[in-house]
Motif scaffolding. Structure first.
Motif, PDB file in Angstrom:
ATOM      1  N   TYR A 101      25.492 -52.685  45.792  1.00 54.30           N
ATOM      2  CA  TYR A 101      26.538 -51.684  46.020  1.00 54.30           C
ATOM      3  C   TYR A 101      27.907 -52.219  45.598  1.00 54.30           C
ATOM      4  O   TYR A 101      28.664 -51.548  44.889  1.00 54.30           O
ATOM      5  N   TRP A 102      28.217 -53.437  45.999  1.00 55.79           N
ATOM      6  CA  TRP A 102      29.495 -54.083  45.664  1.00 55.79           C
ATOM      7  C   TRP A 102      29.687 -54.135  44.136  1.00 55.79           C
ATOM      8  O   TRP A 102      30.762 -53.829  43.622  1.00 55.79           O
ATOM      9  N   ILE A 103      28.620 -54.482  43.406  1.00 51.74           N
ATOM     10  CA  ILE A 103      28.688 -54.568  41.942  1.00 51.74           C
ATOM     11  C   ILE A 103      28.900 -53.182  41.331  1.00 51.74           C
ATOM     12  O   ILE A 103      29.784 -52.983  40.491  1.00 51.74           O
ATOM     13  N   ALA A 104      28.103 -52.197  41.785  1.00 54.78           N
ATOM     14  CA  ALA A 104      28.197 -50.843  41.215  1.00 54.78           C
ATOM     15  C   ALA A 104      29.516 -50.179  41.594  1.00 54.78           C
ATOM     16  O   ALA A 104      30.174 -49.550  40.762  1.00 54.78           O
ATOM     17  N   PHE A 105      29.931 -50.350  42.846  1.00 53.63           N
ATOM     18  CA  PHE A 105      31.158 -49.711  43.321  1.00 53.63           C
ATOM     19  C   PHE A 105      32.378 -50.220  42.555  1.00 53.63           C
ATOM     20  O   PHE A 105      33.280 -49.471  42.214  1.00 53.63           O
ATOM     21  N   ASN A 106      32.382 -51.509  42.263  1.00 53.82           N
ATOM     22  CA  ASN A 106      33.522 -52.097  41.555  1.00 53.82           C
ATOM     23  C   ASN A 106      33.384 -52.013  40.039  1.00 53.82           C
ATOM     24  O   ASN A 106      34.239 -52.503  39.305  1.00 53.82           O
ATOM     25  N   GLY A 107      32.305 -51.405  39.565  1.00 55.19           N
ATOM     26  CA  GLY A 107      32.106 -51.269  38.122  1.00 55.19           C
ATOM     27  C   GLY A 107      31.974 -52.608  37.424  1.00 55.19           C
ATOM     28  O   GLY A 107      32.341 -52.755  36.258  1.00 55.19           O
ATOM     29  N   ILE A 108      31.446 -53.603  38.130  1.00 51.27           N
ATOM     30  CA  ILE A 108      31.276 -54.932  37.537  1.00 51.27           C
ATOM     31  C   ILE A 108      30.066 -54.901  36.604  1.00 51.27           C
ATOM     32  O   ILE A 108      29.037 -54.306  36.923  1.00 51.27           O
ATOM     33  N   ARG A 109      30.195 -55.494  35.440  1.00 52.55           N
ATOM     34  CA  ARG A 109      29.061 -55.561  34.507  1.00 52.55           C
ATOM     35  C   ARG A 109      28.332 -56.867  34.728  1.00 52.55           C
ATOM     36  O   ARG A 109      28.911 -57.938  34.615  1.00 52.55           O
ATOM     37  N   ASP A 110      27.049 -56.756  35.044  1.00 59.79           N
ATOM     38  CA  ASP A 110      26.253 -57.970  35.259  1.00 59.79           C
ATOM     39  C   ASP A 110      25.287 -58.117  34.085  1.00 59.79           C
ATOM     40  O   ASP A 110      25.065 -57.176  33.330  1.00 59.79           O
ATOM     41  N   THR A 111      24.681 -59.313  33.962  1.00 59.06           N
ATOM     42  CA  THR A 111      23.795 -59.579  32.830  1.00 59.06           C
ATOM     43  C   THR A 111      22.442 -58.890  32.990  1.00 59.06           C
ATOM     44  O   THR A 111      21.739 -58.665  32.017  1.00 59.06           O
ATOM     45  N   SER A 112      22.050 -58.574  34.213  1.00 61.63           N
ATOM     46  CA  SER A 112      20.825 -57.818  34.487  1.00 61.63           C
ATOM     47  C   SER A 112      20.894 -57.337  35.923  1.00 61.63           C
ATOM     48  O   SER A 112      21.900 -57.548  36.605  1.00 61.63           O
ATOM     49  N   THR A 113      19.820 -56.719  36.405  1.00 64.11           N
ATOM     50  CA  THR A 113      19.830 -56.174  37.769  1.00 64.11           C
ATOM     51  C   THR A 113      20.184 -57.247  38.790  1.00 64.11           C
ATOM     52  O   THR A 113      20.982 -57.028  39.690  1.00 64.11           O
TER      53      THR A 113
END
Ligand SMILES: [Zn+2]
Length: 231
Positions: A101-113
């Motif tokens: 949620y923290w990653i999606a909410f902040n629009g952070i781009r990660d290398t994978s799930t």
């Protein structure tokens, strides 16, 4: 001074529990303050009877006119109540989903799930707060039963002062040190050591330090029958 650790499957002395929405919301607020600086707005938390997952975060991508994702909305966090998990494992599952949620909410781009950002945050939380978060969601009881590797286990069955029975699967080199700690611990009334190749014991971590995993005597009994006492 005796250092003595008592543990559920993932870190504290809690029996299996079935979470309620109110409990999960309260935990959400606590972990939000502890691990995310209180930056996560509340989202709906729902219970599920799913067999296929323990925790799951759902959300909808909002795109601009070019089709580029600009943000995520409609977050829903689901926790399955299909399995009676120890409280620490329910909490770890909730925190795992909160990292998504923290990653999606902040629009952070990660290398994978469960990419670099996810792992870094997970490591930070495990280190700072003594949690046991993992990339894969914790195993369900059915997955644990499928683990049929045959290997020798050395384990201790303890009767605790509070009346419960606890199990400790120990690294063979640590048996003596662990037994010594148990012997001097006021929490442990008696101990008995065994060895067994029963794959049922695969589900317990091989401890290097004295940790006690409360078990149901009825669940343990059939697995003690084939075990050999150590002396
Ligand atoms: Zn995940």
């Amino acid at each position: 001074m005796t250092v003595f650790v008592i543990a559920g499957r993932t870190g504290n002395l809690k029996l299996p529990m079935t979470p309620t929405v109110g409990y999960l919301e309260e935990r959400f607020d606590t972990f939000n303050r502890m691990c995310f600086d209180g930056a996560l707005p509340r989202i709906p938390i729902k219970l599920s009877s799913a067999r296929s997952f323990i925790g799951r975060l759902q959300y909808r991508p909002i795109r601009d006119w070019r089709g580029k994702v600009v943000r995520h909305e409609d977050f829903v966090l689901r926790i399955s109540t299909r399995y009676d998990l120890p409280e620490a494992e329910v909490e770890d599952t909730l925190i795992h989903e909160m990292i998504h949620y923290w990653i999606a909410f902040n629009g952070i781009r990660d290398t994978s799930t469960h990419g670099r950002v996810f792992r870094a945050k997970m490591k930070e939380i495990n280190g700072k707060h003594g949690r046991h978060l993992t990339i894969s969601h914790k195993s369900t009881p059915e997955e644990l039963d499928r683990d049929q590797r045959v290997t020798i286990h050395y384990f201790c069955v303890s009767q605790l002062a509070d009346g419960r029975t606890a199990l400790t699967v120990a690294a063979s080199t640590r048996i003596r040190a662990i037994q010594r700690t148990f012997q001097w611990s006021p929490s442990v009334r008696s101990t008995a050591w065994y060895s067994s190749e029963d794959p049922w014991f695969n589900r317990f971590p091989r401890c290097r330090s004295p940790k006690l995993f409360p078990v149901e005597p009825a669940e343990l009994a059939p697995h003690l029958e084939g075990a050999s006492p150590l002396r």
